[in-house]
Write a protein that holds these residues in place. Sequence first.
Motif, PDB file in Angstrom:
ATOM      1  N   LEU A   1     -65.459  15.181 -23.497  1.00  0.00           N
ATOM      2  CA  LEU A   1     -64.106  14.664 -23.338  1.00  0.00           C
ATOM      3  C   LEU A   1     -63.160  15.435 -24.235  1.00  0.00           C
ATOM      4  O   LEU A   1     -63.378  15.539 -25.442  1.00  0.00           O
ATOM      5  N   PHE A   2     -62.103  15.978 -23.635  1.00  0.00           N
ATOM      6  CA  PHE A   2     -61.079  16.699 -24.376  1.00  0.00           C
ATOM      7  C   PHE A   2     -59.760  15.969 -24.179  1.00  0.00           C
ATOM      8  O   PHE A   2     -59.311  15.776 -23.055  1.00  0.00           O
ATOM      9  N   GLY A   3     -59.131  15.574 -25.259  1.00  0.00           N
ATOM     10  CA  GLY A   3     -57.839  14.902 -25.187  1.00  0.00           C
ATOM     11  C   GLY A   3     -57.799  13.706 -26.113  1.00  0.00           C
ATOM     12  O   GLY A   3     -58.833  13.192 -26.546  1.00  0.00           O
ATOM     13  N   ASN A   4     -56.596  13.282 -26.414  1.00  0.00           N
ATOM     14  CA  ASN A   4     -56.429  12.149 -27.313  1.00  0.00           C
ATOM     15  C   ASN A   4     -55.206  11.359 -26.849  1.00  0.00           C
ATOM     16  O   ASN A   4     -54.139  11.481 -27.419  1.00  0.00           O
TER      17      ASN A   4
ATOM     18  N   LEU B   1     -55.564   7.293 -21.858  1.00  0.00           N
ATOM     19  CA  LEU B   1     -56.605   7.460 -20.842  1.00  0.00           C
ATOM     20  C   LEU B   1     -57.926   7.890 -21.476  1.00  0.00           C
ATOM     21  O   LEU B   1     -58.994   7.367 -21.140  1.00  0.00           O
ATOM     22  N   ALA B   2     -57.865   8.818 -22.409  1.00  0.00           N
ATOM     23  CA  ALA B   2     -59.076   9.283 -23.094  1.00  0.00           C
ATOM     24  C   ALA B   2     -59.721   8.151 -23.887  1.00  0.00           C
ATOM     25  O   ALA B   2     -60.950   8.013 -23.901  1.00  0.00           O
ATOM     26  N   LYS B   3     -58.892   7.330 -24.517  1.00  0.00           N
ATOM     27  CA  LYS B   3     -59.434   6.195 -25.279  1.00  0.00           C
ATOM     28  C   LYS B   3     -60.121   5.195 -24.352  1.00  0.00           C
ATOM     29  O   LYS B   3     -61.143   4.611 -24.712  1.00  0.00           O
ATOM     30  N   SER B   4     -59.580   5.009 -23.154  1.00  0.00           N
ATOM     31  CA  SER B   4     -60.218   4.120 -22.174  1.00  0.00           C
ATOM     32  C   SER B   4     -61.579   4.659 -21.758  1.00  0.00           C
ATOM     33  O   SER B   4     -62.539   3.910 -21.604  1.00  0.00           O
ATOM     34  N   VAL B   5     -61.669   5.979 -21.586  1.00  0.00           N
ATOM     35  CA  VAL B   5     -62.936   6.600 -21.204  1.00  0.00           C
ATOM     36  C   VAL B   5     -63.960   6.462 -22.331  1.00  0.00           C
ATOM     37  O   VAL B   5     -65.135   6.159 -22.083  1.00  0.00           O
ATOM     38  N   VAL B   6     -63.526   6.662 -23.579  1.00  0.00           N
ATOM     39  CA  VAL B   6     -64.432   6.515 -24.724  1.00  0.00           C
ATOM     40  C   VAL B   6     -64.969   5.091 -24.782  1.00  0.00           C
ATOM     41  O   VAL B   6     -66.177   4.871 -24.953  1.00  0.00           O
TER      42      VAL B   6
ATOM     43  N   LEU C   1     -58.391  15.681 -20.563  1.00  0.00           N
ATOM     44  CA  LEU C   1     -57.397  14.627 -20.399  1.00  0.00           C
ATOM     45  C   LEU C   1     -56.273  14.688 -21.430  1.00  0.00           C
ATOM     46  O   LEU C   1     -55.669  13.666 -21.734  1.00  0.00           O
ATOM     47  N   SER C   2     -55.974  15.846 -21.963  1.00  0.00           N
ATOM     48  CA  SER C   2     -54.907  15.915 -22.955  1.00  0.00           C
ATOM     49  C   SER C   2     -53.542  15.825 -22.266  1.00  0.00           C
ATOM     50  O   SER C   2     -53.429  15.918 -21.048  1.00  0.00           O
ATOM     51  N   ASN C   3     -52.516  15.689 -23.055  1.00  0.00           N
ATOM     52  CA  ASN C   3     -51.152  15.595 -22.532  1.00  0.00           C
ATOM     53  C   ASN C   3     -50.519  16.962 -22.317  1.00  0.00           C
ATOM     54  O   ASN C   3     -49.333  17.047 -22.023  1.00  0.00           O
ATOM     55  N   ASN C   4     -51.291  18.024 -22.477  1.00  0.00           N
ATOM     56  CA  ASN C   4     -50.779  19.388 -22.357  1.00  0.00           C
ATOM     57  C   ASN C   4     -51.551  20.108 -21.249  1.00  0.00           C
ATOM     58  O   ASN C   4     -52.767  20.283 -21.359  1.00  0.00           O
TER      59      ASN C   4
ATOM     60  N   ASP D   1     -50.955   5.348 -12.063  1.00  0.00           N
ATOM     61  CA  ASP D   1     -50.999   4.600 -13.311  1.00  0.00           C
ATOM     62  C   ASP D   1     -52.344   4.816 -14.003  1.00  0.00           C
ATOM     63  O   ASP D   1     -53.289   5.336 -13.423  1.00  0.00           O
ATOM     64  N   ILE D   2     -52.406   4.416 -15.253  1.00  0.00           N
ATOM     65  CA  ILE D   2     -53.598   4.637 -16.079  1.00  0.00           C
ATOM     66  C   ILE D   2     -54.824   3.975 -15.453  1.00  0.00           C
ATOM     67  O   ILE D   2     -55.911   4.551 -15.435  1.00  0.00           O
ATOM     68  N   GLY D   3     -54.664   2.770 -14.921  1.00  0.00           N
ATOM     69  CA  GLY D   3     -55.798   2.061 -14.323  1.00  0.00           C
ATOM     70  C   GLY D   3     -56.388   2.810 -13.148  1.00  0.00           C
ATOM     71  O   GLY D   3     -57.607   2.914 -13.007  1.00  0.00           O
ATOM     72  N   TYR D   4     -55.534   3.357 -12.289  1.00  0.00           N
ATOM     73  CA  TYR D   4     -56.014   4.113 -11.128  1.00  0.00           C
ATOM     74  C   TYR D   4     -56.725   5.388 -11.575  1.00  0.00           C
ATOM     75  O   TYR D   4     -57.807   5.710 -11.077  1.00  0.00           O
ATOM     76  N   MET D   5     -56.124   6.108 -12.524  1.00  0.00           N
ATOM     77  CA  MET D   5     -56.752   7.337 -13.025  1.00  0.00           C
ATOM     78  C   MET D   5     -58.094   7.020 -13.670  1.00  0.00           C
ATOM     79  O   MET D   5     -59.070   7.737 -13.479  1.00  0.00           O
ATOM     80  N   PHE D   6     -58.147   5.926 -14.427  1.00  0.00           N
ATOM     81  CA  PHE D   6     -59.391   5.543 -15.086  1.00  0.00           C
ATOM     82  C   PHE D   6     -60.468   5.221 -14.056  1.00  0.00           C
ATOM     83  O   PHE D   6     -61.631   5.594 -14.227  1.00  0.00           O
ATOM     84  N   ASN D   7     -60.097   4.548 -12.969  1.00  0.00           N
ATOM     85  CA  ASN D   7     -61.076   4.229 -11.920  1.00  0.00           C
ATOM     86  C   ASN D   7     -61.609   5.486 -11.250  1.00  0.00           C
ATOM     87  O   ASN D   7     -62.801   5.565 -10.928  1.00  0.00           O
ATOM     88  N   LEU D   8     -60.755   6.499 -11.042  1.00  0.00           N
ATOM     89  CA  LEU D   8     -61.231   7.767 -10.483  1.00  0.00           C
ATOM     90  C   LEU D   8     -62.230   8.436 -11.419  1.00  0.00           C
ATOM     91  O   LEU D   8     -63.270   8.934 -10.991  1.00  0.00           O
TER      92      LEU D   8
END
Length: 159
Positions: free
Chosen positions: A51-54, A57-62, A93-96, A143-150
């Motif tokens: 996992l790359f990003g902070n 969304l990344a926190k949800s995956v962790v 999943l970073s913001n950049n 939204d974050i929920g949809y991305m997290f489900n994917l």
Amino acid sequence: MVLLIILAIIGYIIFGYFIMNRIDIFIEKDVINTGTDYVDKKSTGGKGLLLFGNNELAKSVVKYCNDKDIELKFIEYYNELDFGYEYSLLLALSNNDVDNLMISAIGKKVCSIPHIVSLCNNNENLKIYDGFDMEKVITLDNDIGYMFNLIKEVVDSEI
């Protein structure tokens, strides 16, 4: 005179492309392979998720991976990559977008990660993402929920 300058610039661009192509081939065949041949990837562990990003969304995956006891390596910088480890999935999943594209390219070419999911923060960059061989590209339109489900679907299919 202008024509000579234009021809010189075109020649310089073609020469630069040729040199960069040769450097890529050299790195791919000689430097990378000789540097990692001696590493026994099985001795460093099994397949895991990278996992790359902070961000949220990344926190949800962790949290999801911790709840499911899924082995996850979290990195914030490129130099934290462990080239001796065999990853099955990269989540960029970073913001950049530049960082996501860079880590995806490194993961695909250097680490040979078979599945890559990347976050596209700016829809104008989707054409660039199309050039990479990623399993999924997620945009911020959702939204974050949809991305997290994917992401959850991909993670569950890899484990």
